[in-house]
Design a protein around this motif. Structure first.
Motif, mmCIF file in Angstrom:
data_model
loop_
_atom_site.group_PDB
_atom_site.id
_atom_site.type_symbol
_atom_site.label_atom_id
_atom_site.label_comp_id
_atom_site.label_asym_id
_atom_site.label_seq_id
_atom_site.Cartn_x
_atom_site.Cartn_y
_atom_site.Cartn_z
ATOM 1 N N HIS A 129 42.265 -21.366 -32.518
ATOM 2 C CA HIS A 129 41.620 -20.678 -31.725
ATOM 3 C C HIS A 129 40.260 -21.986 -31.958
ATOM 4 O O HIS A 129 40.005 -22.458 -30.492
ATOM 5 C CB HIS A 129 41.443 -19.735 -30.716
ATOM 6 C CG HIS A 129 40.692 -19.567 -29.625
ATOM 7 N ND1 HIS A 129 41.046 -19.867 -28.541
ATOM 8 C CD2 HIS A 129 39.049 -19.142 -29.656
ATOM 9 C CE1 HIS A 129 39.678 -19.514 -27.746
ATOM 10 N NE2 HIS A 129 39.186 -19.293 -28.593
ATOM 11 N N ARG A 130 39.339 -21.844 -32.571
ATOM 12 C CA ARG A 130 38.565 -22.213 -32.528
ATOM 13 C C ARG A 130 38.088 -23.973 -32.841
ATOM 14 O O ARG A 130 37.241 -24.291 -31.944
ATOM 15 C CB ARG A 130 37.343 -21.616 -33.553
ATOM 16 C CG ARG A 130 36.990 -19.744 -33.559
ATOM 17 C CD ARG A 130 35.857 -19.757 -34.073
ATOM 18 N NE ARG A 130 34.687 -20.340 -34.636
ATOM 19 C CZ ARG A 130 33.691 -20.674 -35.471
ATOM 20 N NH1 ARG A 130 34.007 -19.834 -36.106
ATOM 21 N NH2 ARG A 130 32.689 -21.148 -34.919
ATOM 22 N N ALA A 131 39.335 -24.322 -33.335
ATOM 23 C CA ALA A 131 39.194 -25.330 -33.425
ATOM 24 C C ALA A 131 39.243 -26.210 -32.165
ATOM 25 O O ALA A 131 38.820 -27.144 -32.121
ATOM 26 C CB ALA A 131 40.421 -26.095 -34.342
ATOM 27 N N PHE A 165 44.013 -18.675 -27.322
ATOM 28 C CA PHE A 165 43.110 -17.216 -27.283
ATOM 29 C C PHE A 165 44.141 -15.815 -27.663
ATOM 30 O O PHE A 165 44.071 -14.873 -27.639
ATOM 31 C CB PHE A 165 42.123 -17.356 -26.622
ATOM 32 C CG PHE A 165 41.543 -16.296 -25.772
ATOM 33 C CD1 PHE A 165 39.552 -15.587 -26.674
ATOM 34 C CD2 PHE A 165 41.709 -14.974 -25.353
ATOM 35 C CE1 PHE A 165 39.313 -14.877 -26.829
ATOM 36 C CE2 PHE A 165 40.647 -13.818 -25.425
ATOM 37 C CZ PHE A 165 39.274 -13.505 -26.265
ATOM 38 N N VAL A 166 45.154 -16.209 -26.837
ATOM 39 C CA VAL A 166 46.295 -15.370 -26.511
ATOM 40 C C VAL A 166 47.400 -14.407 -27.519
ATOM 41 O O VAL A 166 46.919 -14.300 -28.501
ATOM 42 C CB VAL A 166 46.888 -15.542 -25.649
ATOM 43 C CG1 VAL A 166 48.118 -14.829 -25.308
ATOM 44 C CG2 VAL A 166 46.620 -15.992 -23.968
ATOM 45 N N ASN A 167 47.321 -15.917 -28.804
ATOM 46 C CA ASN A 167 47.648 -15.494 -29.765
ATOM 47 C C ASN A 167 46.506 -14.681 -30.510
ATOM 48 O O ASN A 167 47.075 -14.154 -31.700
ATOM 49 C CB ASN A 167 48.232 -17.185 -30.297
ATOM 50 C CG ASN A 167 49.300 -17.203 -31.501
ATOM 51 O OD1 ASN A 167 49.996 -15.770 -31.859
ATOM 52 N ND2 ASN A 167 48.827 -17.700 -32.614
ATOM 53 N N GLU A 223 37.797 -29.462 -26.668
ATOM 54 C CA GLU A 223 37.781 -29.796 -25.697
ATOM 55 C C GLU A 223 36.714 -29.776 -24.755
ATOM 56 O O GLU A 223 35.161 -29.748 -25.287
ATOM 57 C CB GLU A 223 37.608 -27.891 -24.704
ATOM 58 C CG GLU A 223 39.588 -27.637 -25.230
ATOM 59 C CD GLU A 223 39.571 -26.826 -23.622
ATOM 60 O OE1 GLU A 223 40.635 -26.322 -22.869
ATOM 61 O OE2 GLU A 223 38.852 -25.526 -23.808
ATOM 62 N N GLY A 224 35.974 -30.570 -23.949
ATOM 63 C CA GLY A 224 35.138 -31.642 -22.823
ATOM 64 C C GLY A 224 34.295 -32.650 -23.796
ATOM 65 O O GLY A 224 34.359 -33.217 -24.727
ATOM 66 N N PRO A 247 32.131 -18.418 -29.035
ATOM 67 C CA PRO A 247 31.765 -18.808 -26.870
ATOM 68 C C PRO A 247 33.138 -20.002 -26.746
ATOM 69 O O PRO A 247 32.228 -20.936 -26.899
ATOM 70 C CB PRO A 247 30.408 -19.234 -27.066
ATOM 71 C CG PRO A 247 29.892 -20.203 -28.130
ATOM 72 C CD PRO A 247 31.066 -19.119 -29.350
ATOM 73 N N SER A 248 33.827 -19.260 -25.817
ATOM 74 C CA SER A 248 35.166 -19.784 -26.120
ATOM 75 C C SER A 248 34.804 -20.939 -25.040
ATOM 76 O O SER A 248 34.132 -20.419 -23.487
ATOM 77 C CB SER A 248 36.895 -18.897 -26.158
ATOM 78 O OG SER A 248 36.713 -18.673 -27.284
ATOM 79 N N ASN A 249 35.099 -21.673 -23.740
ATOM 80 C CA ASN A 249 35.098 -22.435 -23.058
ATOM 81 C C ASN A 249 35.470 -21.678 -22.042
ATOM 82 O O ASN A 249 34.448 -21.339 -21.052
ATOM 83 C CB ASN A 249 35.793 -23.695 -23.324
ATOM 84 C CG ASN A 249 34.975 -24.899 -24.045
ATOM 85 O OD1 ASN A 249 34.049 -24.690 -24.677
ATOM 86 N ND2 ASN A 249 35.386 -25.030 -24.884
ATOM 87 N N PHE A 250 36.433 -21.098 -21.551
ATOM 88 C CA PHE A 250 37.166 -20.672 -20.497
ATOM 89 C C PHE A 250 35.941 -19.337 -20.692
ATOM 90 O O PHE A 250 35.921 -18.883 -18.807
ATOM 91 C CB PHE A 250 38.667 -19.732 -20.968
ATOM 92 C CG PHE A 250 38.621 -18.618 -21.548
ATOM 93 C CD1 PHE A 250 39.004 -17.655 -21.247
ATOM 94 C CD2 PHE A 250 39.222 -18.851 -23.462
ATOM 95 C CE1 PHE A 250 39.071 -16.328 -22.159
ATOM 96 C CE2 PHE A 250 38.828 -17.809 -23.650
ATOM 97 C CZ PHE A 250 39.198 -16.610 -23.293
ATOM 98 N N ALA A 251 35.470 -18.251 -21.372
ATOM 99 C CA ALA A 251 34.517 -17.200 -20.685
ATOM 100 C C ALA A 251 33.416 -18.128 -20.356
ATOM 101 O O ALA A 251 32.373 -16.575 -20.386
ATOM 102 C CB ALA A 251 34.204 -16.334 -21.899
ATOM 103 N N MET A 252 33.216 -19.498 -20.726
ATOM 104 C CA MET A 252 31.526 -19.365 -20.499
ATOM 105 C C MET A 252 31.259 -19.147 -18.692
ATOM 106 O O MET A 252 31.657 -19.998 -17.936
ATOM 107 C CB MET A 252 31.158 -21.067 -20.428
ATOM 108 C CG MET A 252 31.105 -20.998 -21.850
ATOM 109 S SD MET A 252 30.342 -19.790 -23.690
ATOM 110 C CE MET A 252 28.932 -19.926 -22.974
ATOM 111 N N ALA A 253 29.884 -18.785 -18.475
ATOM 112 C CA ALA A 253 29.655 -18.629 -17.249
ATOM 113 C C ALA A 253 28.005 -19.317 -16.977
ATOM 114 O O ALA A 253 27.161 -18.706 -17.798
ATOM 115 C CB ALA A 253 29.730 -16.814 -16.488
ATOM 116 N N ARG A 254 27.634 -20.027 -15.436
ATOM 117 C CA ARG A 254 26.384 -19.899 -15.821
ATOM 118 C C ARG A 254 25.787 -19.126 -14.665
ATOM 119 O O ARG A 254 26.677 -18.880 -14.024
ATOM 120 C CB ARG A 254 26.368 -21.466 -15.416
ATOM 121 C CG ARG A 254 26.454 -22.026 -16.730
ATOM 122 C CD ARG A 254 27.195 -23.502 -16.175
ATOM 123 N NE ARG A 254 27.088 -24.373 -17.346
ATOM 124 C CZ ARG A 254 25.961 -25.564 -18.161
ATOM 125 N NH1 ARG A 254 24.822 -24.889 -18.034
ATOM 126 N NH2 ARG A 254 26.670 -26.191 -18.877
#
Length: 192
Positions: free
Chosen positions: A169-171, A132-134, A176-177, A50-57
């Motif tokens: 990427h996960r680290a 994530f791109v990498n 973040e946040g 669950p990457s931060n940039f892809a989270m939605a509510r």
């Protein structure tokens, strides 16, 4: 940095020392393979963590018919943006652990005012963070490597490199946040 799906595929091809493509629709083996693998590889990685940039509510609308058994209510999973993975369910701002996903429905015992935190399908490459791109480019290179080169050793190298890039990427994503403080459990209190 990648500005398009084609740019991201070219990063993957560069990792394989292959010539870049002009478009995913180009009449070339590398382009056809990129077109075949890209969306599935992207969605696979998005659903994997669950990457931060892809989270939605999103607030969910209750289905007219309840589930046949086991749960009291059913809710359709979001389609805009498309839900790849349900993460947490909330009602009136409080987190609820008990839910299940079956097909494109979320099942739970909560009536009304159900909100979902989920991993959304993100298709805009510009929204992807650099890590994530990498990782996606390396994962795609891993998928493309044998099809393009028939080199099992290169495929194994790309797989090992992907594991490293994915951990990175996960680290970064996990740092973040704001994070909840860990509450002292019974074991910690007993040691004190």
């Amino acid at each position: 940095m990648a500005d398009s799906d084609t740019d991201l595929c070219n990063l993957a091809l560069r990792k394989l020392r292959e010539q870049p493509i002009a478009a995913l629709t180009q009449d070339r083996e590398a382009a056809r393979l990129c077109n075949q693998f890209y969306a599935d590889a992207r969605d696979h990685l998005l659903a994997l963590h669950p990457s931060n940039f892809a989270m939605a509510r999103q607030r969910l609308g209750q289905n007219a018919a309840p589930p046949a058994f086991g749960w009291r209510y059913g809710y359709s999973l979001p389609t805009d943006p498309y839900c790849l993975k349900a993460v947490k369910v909330y009602r009136n701002g409080a987190y609820h652990e008990r839910f299940a996903v079956e097909g494109r429905d979320l099942l739970c015992d909560l009536d009304n005012d159900v909100h979902l935190l989920y991993v959304a399908r993100v298709t805009d490459v510009v929204s992807f963070p650099p890590t994530f791109v990498n990782a996606l480019a390396t994962f795609l290179a891993c998928k493309l490597s044998f099809a393009l080169t028939r080199d099992k050793k290169l495929e194994a190298q790309m797989e090992a490199r992907f594991r490293k890039d994915w951990r990175e990427h996960r680290a970064v994503d996990g740092s973040e946040g704001w994070h909840d403080d860990f509450e002292d459990g019974v074991f910690v209190r007993a040691r004190g």
